[in-house]
Enzyme design. Structure first.
Site: not given
Ligand SMILES: *Cc1c(COP(=O)(O)O)cnc(C)c1O
Length: 394
Positions: A69-70, A150, A178, A198, A200, A236, A323
């Site tokens: 996502g980033s 998120n 999300q 993303s 995951h 790749t 933290c």
């Molecule tokens: C987790 C998240 C990201 C980042 O995604 P990654 O795959 O971990 O880089 C970006 N935006 C939102 C809203 C997220 O919840």
């Protein structure tokens, strides 16, 4: 263990693990190679692209595989900025509670001479379309608003914002990390030009994601090199990861109606339970939120202590405070919805998974009630509040 931190990451589905491990052994060739073994890998990759596109109503050529996502957020925003700069348009509209992948990219662009307007998200954590319309100027090149937040899970009026952008001829990007797999999305009906996702966050592998880019929008490369991904993202391809992402997305999206119905009931059960705690408040709109998201502030306690004690009770949760982020600043999201520092520090995010049971939900409520009461029993801030030396806010 009860895992209630699905907004941070999700467990890979069995089907996605199978897809991925099988591909380590089978189509492990380089998709750019011309012999049959490479072309087999290419076919796997293109099938994954088609399956992903289908879930969001896109065409397969409009899907670009990324490392998550980033990266997708960075590339979408950088691309729109570069296109804008060519026409002398250097203004971007976004919101105060975006993910840092968006906010930090915008900060960099400001240093490079762009101007950024961050819209308020109000007490309910929802952007107002009319404020988006009012913020758009002659020199606006991009509007970027996240699909669902998120931390507090609030769902944004994406279709309306997209319509405004379309009418005004401004590119519209949404960080839908999300939302993809969890909410219905149709990039055409929703007027979306670019969308980040993303794997995951929907039971696929980490380090894998995609960017949807409407046909005709020219991307800027973040990574130069070979001609992979139509020359827009060198390197790749992660064939097993991308294929597993497609498997996970198809599965999660196909279960969406049942998941939504079931989780909404459990979410509201937890919200009702936690609302019984005195001087506590739900963060974000009660209805227009992800079926998985519960986010509360409890006055007089520290979020980190709450998390550690919940961990002792076998509950994995998250807090938007100090933290966890390695800084003393409370969550920018909670500040954006108007929580003051003291209150924002005592926050708890529960993001429940599809397999949660009612018994587990009740155990979570009981545990949070117990831990909050325990922490308050020796909190100096709580003592000041109850003795009237400080005013209760919640
Ligand atoms: C987790 C998240 C990201 C980042 O995604 P990654 O795959 O971990 O880089 C970006 N935006 C939102 C809203 C997220 O919840």
């Amino acid at each position: 263990m009860i895992y209630a931190d699905n907004a941070a990451t999700t467990k890979m589905s069995e089907a996605a693990i199978q897809t991925m491990t099988a591909l380590f052994q089978e189509a492990w060739g380089n998709p750019s190679s011309l012999y049959g073994h490479g072309q087999e890998a290419k076919e796997v990759l293109e099938k994954a692209r088609e399956e992903i596109a289908a879930v969001i109503g896109a065409q397969s050529q409009e899907i670009l595989f990324t490392s998550g996502g980033s990266e997708a957020d960075n590339q979408a925003i950088r691309s729109a900025a570069a296109l804008g700069a060519k026409k002398g348009k250097r203004h971007i509209v976004s919101t105060a509670f975006e993910h840092h992948a968006v906010l930090h990219t915008l900060k960099k662009l400001e240093e490079e001479g762009f101007e950024v307007t961050l819209l308020p998200v109000h007490e309910n954590g929802i952007v107002r379309p009319e404020e988006v319309a009012a913020a758009i100027r002659e020199d606006t090149c991009l509007v970027t608003v996240m699909f669902a937040n998120n931390e507090i899970g609030t769902i944004q009026p994406i279709r309306e914002i997209g319509a405004i952008c379309r009418e005004k001829g401004v590119l519209f990007h949404t960080d839908a990390v999300q939302a993809v797999g969890h909410l219905p999305i149709d990039v055409n009906a929703d007027n979306i030009d670019m969308l980040s996702a993303s794997a995951h966050k929907f039971h696929g592998p980490k380090g894998v994601g995609f960017l949807y880019v409407r046909k005709g929008i020219r991307l800027t490369n973040l990574i130069e090199g070979g001609a992979q991904e139509r020359g827009k993202r060198a390197g790749t391809e992660n064939v097993p990861g991308n294929a597993a992402m497609a498997t996970a997305l198809r599965e999660t999206a196909s279960q969406m109606p049942e998941t939504t119905a079931r989780l909404t009931v459990i979410r509201d059960r937890i919200i009702r339970g936690l609302s019984e705690i005195p001087h506590a408040a739900l963060n974000g709109d009660a209805e227009r939120r992800l079926p998985s998201n519960i986010n509360f502030c409890f006055e007089g306690i520290e979020g980190e202590s709450l998390l550690l004690l919940l961990d002792d009770k076998g509950i994995c949760a998250s807090s938007g405070s100090a933290c966890t982020s390695g800084s003393l600043d409370p969550s920018h999201v909670l500040l954006a919805i108007g929580r003051v520092h003291d209150v924002a520090h005592g926050s708890l995010r529960l993001s429940i998974g599809e397999d949660i049971t009612e018994e587990e939900a009740d155990y979570i409520v009981r545990s949070v009630k117990d831990v909050v009461a325990y922490l308050r029993s020796f909190s100096p801030i709580w003592r000041d509040l109850t003795e009237g030396k400080k005013q209760f806010i919640l």
